[in-house]
Design an enzyme around this catalytic site. Structure first.
Site: not given
Ligand code: BUP
Length: 469
Positions: A18, A112
């Site tokens: 988010h 958000d």
């Molecule tokens: Br793990 C990780 N470093 O090591 P998503 C994630 N991220 O920068 P969500 C890092 O977190 P769901 C790490 O670049 C992205 O912007 C990554 O967002 C960053 O998954 C963010 O991919 C992760 O939308 O799970 O929100 O963790 O979508 O299932 O809720």
């Protein structure tokens, strides 16, 4: 004539998924000369969020920061990020004094999606144009828009397939985020209320672009998905925030993964990460370890065993699960890190050629921007819908035969995928040259979209021009 400098308040929600879109949008708006006040709901849930906000703070001195000190709320059995959505929503009464205290007066608020129905009465009472950051795919936005009527039609029972009007897609019940099947689930309650509140918003920012979702975006904006929806403003794929170069580079060099990546051949490394909210169960971590070893690929693996990063003991767990000998067997071919890397930096690194992901939408968009081959292994939440979208447009292969791995989230346990199978399939995927073509095509479209004159670039420019008028 007096030129009005637009002033926007940005209110993010919990979890990196988010926060990412809000941080990036804040940085982009500030770079376009817009005044931005970033309102952080505190306390934050994870270390990842603290780091992202601290980085924004130090790299964008022109952005102002305010804290929304949350009222206490507890719901012990609820996923910590979902609980935080509810905590922020229940603190809506604290918003009005914050929004009226800033100078110059605000031109708009960007909130958000998880907070929309709780906050829109406040922003509308102040007559502030209210925009939304939507954190998933356009297909998920379409599902959100139709959800109130779909839920009503299904009564108290689970949902059957959901037709998305104007898109020609019917989402089978098995793809729909599992909590939405239970009308009493806190996520389903919030989703329904936010779906209804969409009609009160003045626009929805979404991190997608036409090479990924042209048809769905068109249907949303033509009113065929749901009449009366506000404009859906595609601003993707959002580019990484440009943090203070030297300091950031120094931090990355200190981290051993960065130096390790530098030493690998071009496009040879498989990056493995499942976002900041998905913790694999122990058995699956062990099998994935076996799979990575058997695949013969070079890999950088971010291991998470707890939903919230600051509680993670993945280092201890790895030694327990895989044993000392694992590191020796894998040797220099694999790099295992605990909890956190800068994913933008990893995906942009020339040695990274593949990404085994949970199909979180930010991850899909980040891989698309960098032209990295994406192999999706979705489990809960919106991940199956996002994996479907990525698969359809050629941005990422959904490795369907692995089924839905278990996730750390409640009620979503399913069987473990065998390490031998993982290894075999990963070897095939990393060797598949045809995949490179579609990801290269999508990367070109992504760069066009965010470049001067591109759709995403121009959409943001006209948003800012509209506020200044
Ligand atoms: Br793990 C990780 N470093 O090591 P998503 C994630 N991220 O920068 P969500 C890092 O977190 P769901 C790490 O670049 C992205 O912007 C990554 O967002 C960053 O998954 C963010 O991919 C992760 O939308 O799970 O929100 O963790 O979508 O299932 O809720």
């Amino acid at each position: 004539t007096v030129t009005v400098v637009p002033h926007v308040a940005m209110i993010p929600s919990a979890g990196m998924g988010h926060l990412s879109i809000s941080v990036r949008l804040a940085a982009t708006l500030a770079s376009h000369g817009c005044l931005v006040t970033f309102i952080t709901p505190r306390p934050l849930v994870s270390d990842g969020e603290s780091r992202a906000i601290a980085d924004l703070h130090s790299s964008y001195p022109q952005i102002r920061f305010l804290d929304l000190r949350l009222l206490p709320f507890d719901a012990p059995d609820v996923d910590p990020f979902l609980r935080q959505f509810e905590t922020i929503r229940r603190s809506a009464s604290l918003l009005q004094p914050l929004l009226t205290s800033v100078t110059p007066p605000l031109s708009a608020v960007i909130v958000d999606i998880s907070l929309l129905s709780a906050f829109v009465p406040v922003t509308k009472a102040l007559r502030l144009p209210t925009y939304v950051t939507f954190i998933s795919s356009a297909m998920m936005l379409a599902l959100l828009a139709v959800f109130p009527s779909v839920r009503k039609a299904a009564g108290d029972g689970p949902l059957a397939a959901v037709d998305i009007p104007g898109v020609g897609t019917s989402l089978p019940g098995s793809l729909i985020p599992p909590p939405l099947h239970d009308p009493k689930h806190l996520f389903a309650i919030q989703f329904l209320e936010n779906g209804e509140a969409l009609l009160q918003a003045d626009g929805v920012f979404i991190n997608t672009f036409s090479a990924l979702e042209a048809e769905t975006l068109a249907a949303l904006n033509a009113g065929t998905v749901m009449p009366g929806l506000p404009p859906v403003i595609a601003v993707g794929p959002q580019e990484p925030v440009k943090f203070e170069g030297a300091r950031r580079a120094a931090v990355a060099r200190r981290d051993s993964w960065a130096a390790w990546l530098d030493a690998q051949p071009p496009r040879s490394v498989l990056y493995v990460a499942f976002g900041n909210r998905t913790a694999l169960p122990k058995e699956q971590i062990r099998e994935l370890g076996v799979g990575l070893e058997k695949s013969g690929c070079r890999f950088l693996w971010v291991v998470k065993s707890k939903i919230v990063d600051r509680e993670d003991d993945a280092g201890v767990l790895l030694e327990d699960l895989l044993g000392e000998a694992y590191r020796e067997r894998v040797g220099e071919r694999g790099m295992v890190v605990k909890s956190w890397v800068d994913q933008d930096e990893v995906l942009a690194h020339p040695s990274v050629g593949g990404f085994l992901s949970h199909a979180g939408w930010n991850s899909v968009a980040e891989a698309a921007l960098q032209g990295v081959r994406l192999f999706n292994w979705p489990s809960g939440g919106d991940q199956r819908v996002c994996a479907l979208v990525a698969d359809k447009c050629g941005a990422g292969v959904w490795v369907k035969e692995w089924g839905w791995s278990s996730s750390g989230r409640s009620n979503e346990e399913t069987p473990t995928v065998n390490g031998e199978d993982i290894g075999k399939r990963l070897r095939e995927l990393m060797g598949d040259a045809a995949l490179c073509e579609s990801t290269a095509r999508i990367r070109e479209a992504a760069l066009r979209s965010v470049g001067v004159g591109g759709m995403s670039y121009e959409a943001l420019r006209s948003f800012i021009a509209g506020l200044a008028a």
